[in-house]
Motif scaffolding. Structure first.
Motif, short mmCIF file in Angstrom:
data_model
loop_
_atom_site.label_atom_id
_atom_site.label_comp_id
_atom_site.label_asym_id
_atom_site.label_seq_id
_atom_site.Cartn_x
_atom_site.Cartn_y
_atom_site.Cartn_z
N LYS A 40 0.81 -1.22 0.00
CA LYS A 40 0.00 0.00 0.00
C LYS A 40 0.85 1.27 0.00
O LYS A 40 1.98 1.27 0.48
N ASP A 99 -10.35 -2.34 1.95
CA ASP A 99 -11.00 -2.21 0.64
C ASP A 99 -12.40 -2.76 0.81
O ASP A 99 -12.60 -3.67 1.62
N GLU A 132 -13.44 -4.47 -6.12
CA GLU A 132 -13.20 -3.23 -5.35
C GLU A 132 -14.05 -2.04 -5.80
O GLU A 132 -14.02 -1.64 -6.95
MG MG Z 1 -7.52 0.63 -4.22
#
Ligand code: MG
Ligand code: 4AD
Length: 428
Positions: free
Chosen positions: A324, A342, A351
């Motif tokens: 991330k 998410d 997502e």
């Molecule tokens: Mg994302």
């Protein structure tokens, strides 16, 4: 008056006047049956020789599909007419006789994209745009109820948020500017004043991947709030998604039917959503036959397989830190993971939201930037926010186009966007 207003028994035997566009037309001796559409629906108009002037009759005869027209006449109930009522014309005015309309039945998706400026008039696109409107409206109602303030961040920015590979660079008076990938950093700045803020603004990504869910310009609904933790943000999002789905069901039943959505799938969107740690979701993926390493990034293909037979959305939380961007706050008890999430939509959609807690300690932020090979000086103002009364906070970003694609059950994000932009498409 709108067509939608006259399609009921109250109109019977009254004189009504509608204007719009010719949807279809056929002639039968002394009669012309012209179906007219406006933004609210369609209605049949009967034009009879002798009842209207011969000039008007000739005009009505020449009125091709999409010609703009105004009609006055008496309304009656007519079970054989397309929407159950019809107007017996006494006056007709044509604004413009349309040229040969290029859209006929069974055109390819690609053709309909090329001609999107005209395809917007279709029943399908009209339904989709009405549902989009409902979603935007319900977001604003929901956020107002929760005391969030709507703010306007800039779209021209000086740096990246979500990684360099998808940045759009634009010349800016001899300097380099970028189109924003996310308004998150600006929302963080607003937060120190207004505490809870949101925006619905475009974000831009130079996405080279050709998937059913990536475009280069998307409508990004982002929120940021002081004092809020990761799991609390997920609570808010859960409530929000249920709120939007309910509003869509109550306001847009007809539109959902136009796009042939299985309403039960929308009704099934109820609290609580599933909430799984990242590792658990990797396990679910493996059970479905996916080859996933311990630190696998979940892309379109993986998320599709994982969520295919889920009935409700699923939160995936606490991803490995290295997957991330630098701004995510590490779990103090387990720095190998960040306090993020998410939200994956069911039925293979995947997502729709990414969010979580932000690093609020200045030194921690600088050290995470350095370990990501970023120069803190490039983010001077963002770091500066941590110098004056920094507070714990969280936020999220929701792709409005992806949300609509899922809720309306569409097979491609292109269908949810009036003028989609992709690697291959800048027109119309
Ligand atoms: Mg994302
Ligand atoms: O997961 P993303 O990249 O997260 C962020 O941008 C955060 N800064 C948001 C925040 O916390 N304020 O993007 C958020 C969402 C995704 O979940 C997806 O729904 C949508 O934005 N999105 C796209 N939608 C369409 N086309 C694309 N290329 C998209 N990229 C992201």
């Amino acid at each position: 008056m709108h067509i939608g207003d006259i399609l009921n028994d109250k109109c019977v035997d009254t004189i009504v006047s509608v204007r719009g566009w010719v949807y279809r037309s056929r002639e039968s001796g002394r009669l012309i049956f012209t179906v007219i559409r406006d933004s609210t629906g369609i209605v049949q108009v009967v034009v009879e020789k002798g009842v209207v002037s011969s000039e008007e009759f000739e005009l009505a005869k020449r009125a091709t599909i999409e010609s703009s027209i105004e009609v006055e006449g008496k309304c009656s109930k007519e079970p054989k007419a397309v929407t159950g009522y019809e107007i017996h014309a006494t006056k007709i005015r044509i604004y413009q006789i349309a040229e040969n309309f290029p859209i006929t039945k069974d055109k390819s998706d690609e053709f309909l994209l090329d001609i999107r400026h005209l395809w917007l008039r279709s029943r399908e696109m009209t339904a989709i745009m009405k549902m989009r409107d409902t979603i935007l409206d319900s977001i604003r109602d929901f956020m107002r109820e929760k005391d969030y303030h709507e703010v306007d961040p800039p779209m021209f920015v000086g740096g990246m948020v979500e990684g360099g590979s998808t940045l759009f660079e634009v010349p800016y008076f001899g300097e380099k500017a970028y189109l924003t990938q996310s308004s998150q950093f600006y929302l963080e700045a607003f937060m120190f004043s207004l505490e809870s803020v949101y925006t619905i603004s475009p974000s831009f990504r130079a996405e080279k991947s050709r998937t059913r869910r990536h475009v280069t310009e998307f409508s990004h609904y982002e929120a940021e709030a002081a004092w809020v933790q990761n799991q609390q943000m997920m609570d808010l999002e859960e409530e929000l998604i249920v709120f939007i789905a309910q509003r869509l069901l109550s306001s847009n039943k007809e539109e959902l039917e136009v796009v042939k959505r299985d309403l039960n799938k929308v009704k099934a969107i109820e609290k609580p959503f599933y909430r799984y740690r990242y590792e658990k979701v990797i396990d679910i993926g493996r059970q479905k036959g996916l080859q996933l390493s311990d630190m696998a990034d979940l892309g379109e293909k993986e998320e599709r397989a994982i969520t295919e037979d889920f009935d409700k959305p699923m939160f995936v939380y606490n991803f490995p830190t290295q997957l991330k961007p630098f701004y995510h706050r590490q779990d103090p008890e387990d720095p190998s993971h960040v306090l993020n999430h998410d939200l994956l939509a069911p039925e293979g959609y995947g997502e729709v939201i990414g969010g979580g807690e932000r690093i609020w300690d200045k030194d921690e932020l600088i050290s995470r930037m350095k370990s990501d090979n970023l120069n803190p000086e490039d983010y001077q103002w963002y770091v500066d926010l941590r110098s004056y009364g920094s507070v714990p906070h969280s936020g999220f970003g929701l792709g409005v186009d992806r949300l609509l694609t899922w809720l309306a059950g569409l097979d491609h994000i292109n269908k949810a966007i009036p003028f989609p932009r992709t690697i291959r498409r800048l027109k119309p």
